[in-house]
Design a protein around this motif. Structure first.
Motif, short mmCIF file in Angstrom:
data_model
loop_
_atom_site.label_atom_id
_atom_site.label_comp_id
_atom_site.label_asym_id
_atom_site.label_seq_id
_atom_site.Cartn_x
_atom_site.Cartn_y
_atom_site.Cartn_z
N PRO A 255 0.83 -1.21 0.00
CA PRO A 255 0.00 0.00 0.00
C PRO A 255 0.86 1.26 0.00
N ASP A 256 0.33 2.32 -0.61
CA ASP A 256 1.05 3.59 -0.54
C ASP A 256 0.88 4.19 0.85
N ALA A 257 1.55 5.31 1.08
CA ALA A 257 1.58 5.90 2.42
C ALA A 257 0.18 6.25 2.92
N ASP A 258 -0.73 6.59 2.01
CA ASP A 258 -2.09 6.97 2.41
C ASP A 258 -2.93 5.79 2.87
N HIS A 259 -2.49 4.56 2.55
CA HIS A 259 -3.31 3.38 2.84
C HIS A 259 -2.61 2.35 3.74
N ARG A 260 -1.45 2.66 4.23
CA ARG A 260 -0.71 1.65 5.03
C ARG A 260 -1.43 1.26 6.31
N GLY A 261 -2.24 2.13 6.83
CA GLY A 261 -2.98 1.79 8.05
C GLY A 261 -4.38 1.26 7.78
N ASP A 262 -4.70 1.05 6.53
CA ASP A 262 -6.05 0.60 6.16
C ASP A 262 -6.23 -0.86 6.58
N PRO A 263 -7.15 -1.14 7.50
CA PRO A 263 -7.31 -2.50 8.00
C PRO A 263 -7.80 -3.50 6.95
N ARG A 264 -8.34 -3.02 5.84
CA ARG A 264 -8.83 -3.93 4.81
C ARG A 264 -7.72 -4.75 4.18
N TYR A 265 -6.49 -4.22 4.22
CA TYR A 265 -5.37 -4.92 3.57
C TYR A 265 -4.95 -6.18 4.31
N VAL A 266 -5.61 -6.46 5.43
CA VAL A 266 -5.31 -7.68 6.18
C VAL A 266 -5.60 -8.93 5.35
N ILE A 267 -6.41 -8.80 4.29
CA ILE A 267 -6.72 -9.97 3.46
C ILE A 267 -5.52 -10.41 2.62
N ALA A 268 -4.51 -9.57 2.47
CA ALA A 268 -3.32 -9.95 1.71
C ALA A 268 -2.52 -11.00 2.48
N ASP A 269 -1.84 -11.89 1.77
CA ASP A 269 -1.00 -12.89 2.43
C ASP A 269 0.19 -12.24 3.13
N ARG A 270 0.74 -11.20 2.49
CA ARG A 270 1.83 -10.44 3.09
C ARG A 270 1.69 -8.98 2.70
N GLN A 271 2.26 -8.10 3.55
CA GLN A 271 2.35 -6.69 3.22
C GLN A 271 3.80 -6.24 3.34
N TYR A 272 4.27 -5.48 2.36
CA TYR A 272 5.61 -4.89 2.40
C TYR A 272 5.47 -3.37 2.33
N LEU A 273 6.52 -2.70 2.78
CA LEU A 273 6.61 -1.26 2.57
C LEU A 273 7.05 -0.95 1.15
N SER A 274 7.89 -1.82 0.60
CA SER A 274 8.34 -1.69 -0.80
C SER A 274 8.86 -3.03 -1.26
N LEU A 275 9.16 -3.13 -2.54
CA LEU A 275 9.71 -4.38 -3.08
C LEU A 275 11.16 -4.61 -2.64
#
Length: 215
Positions: free
Chosen positions: A186-206
């Motif tokens: 997610p970009d900086a505006d969405h990093r705290g968005d709880p909906r992204y919990v559905i992803a298997d993993r989250q990174y700040l960048s590649l």
């Protein structure tokens, strides 16, 4: 086990989300739409015709057709990509890592072919991809999964064998609906968005990408 990787384009391969925002904020007010920077986040990840229809339904304008407004935004986007397009952090290293490992790759984007071709040419990364798929001419763009299913099919793999890399929630929904493994950046505006919990993993960048995480 991941046998193929499918990349979203805007916000994953190229730092183009700010360009979309600028283009929309330049064009829409010309047609009487009082759009703000915050407003542009409401349509992140949607196909451009859906973005235009979103705003036309709320602030109908006279004169230019929605299709003409789409083209104005795309013309502005192609120009800024050619002038200022840069790969997102970690993209070149990740592409090279996957290439060296023999992992086939594809692009699955809601953006039109014209913009996809301009981006891949600007970044000089087109040779990495076995397939480049756009939702431009599909009945529905993301969050519908069809563009991801097309990309997986082009790689001659099953969706459950492929990893989708996404930045937007609409794109993440599309990949999940296709039954793919998912990595969200997610970009900086969405990093705290709880909906992204559905992803298997989250990174700040590649820069955080490790092939071992997915094998």
């Amino acid at each position: 086990m991941v046998k193929g990787v499918v990349f979203d384009m805007d916000g994953v391969l190229v730092d183009s989300e700010p360009f979309w925002q600028l283009a929309e904020m330049e064009v829409f007010p010309q047609h009487g739409v009082p759009i703000t920077l915050e407003d542009t986040l409401k349509t992140q990840g949607l196909r451009i015709d859906h973005v235009v229809q979103f705003w036309f339904s709320r602030h109908p304008w006279q004169g230019a057709t929605p299709r003409q407004v789409e083209q104005q935004i795309l013309d502005a986007m192609v120009k800024v990509i050619q002038d200022k397009g840069q790969p997102m952090t970690g993209v070149l290293t990740t592409l090279d890592t996957l290439h060296q490992a023999g992992i086939p790759m594809a692009v699955a984007t809601s953006s039109p072919h014209l913009l996809m071709e301009a981006t891949l040419e600007k970044l000089a990364i087109g040779h990495y991809f076995r397939a480049t798929c756009s939702a431009e001419h599909l009945p529905l763009g993301k969050p519908h999964p069809q563009v991801y299913l097309d990309a997986v099919d082009a790689l001659n793999l099953h969706a459950t064998e492929c990893l989708a890399i996404e930045d937007s929630f609409n794109g993440l929904l599309a990949a999940k609906a296709a039954r793919m493994h998912t990595l969200a950046i997610p970009d900086a505006d969405h990093r705290g968005d709880p909906r992204y919990v559905i992803a298997d993993r989250q990174y700040l960048s590649l820069e955080e990408f490790s092939l071992e995480h997915w094998l």
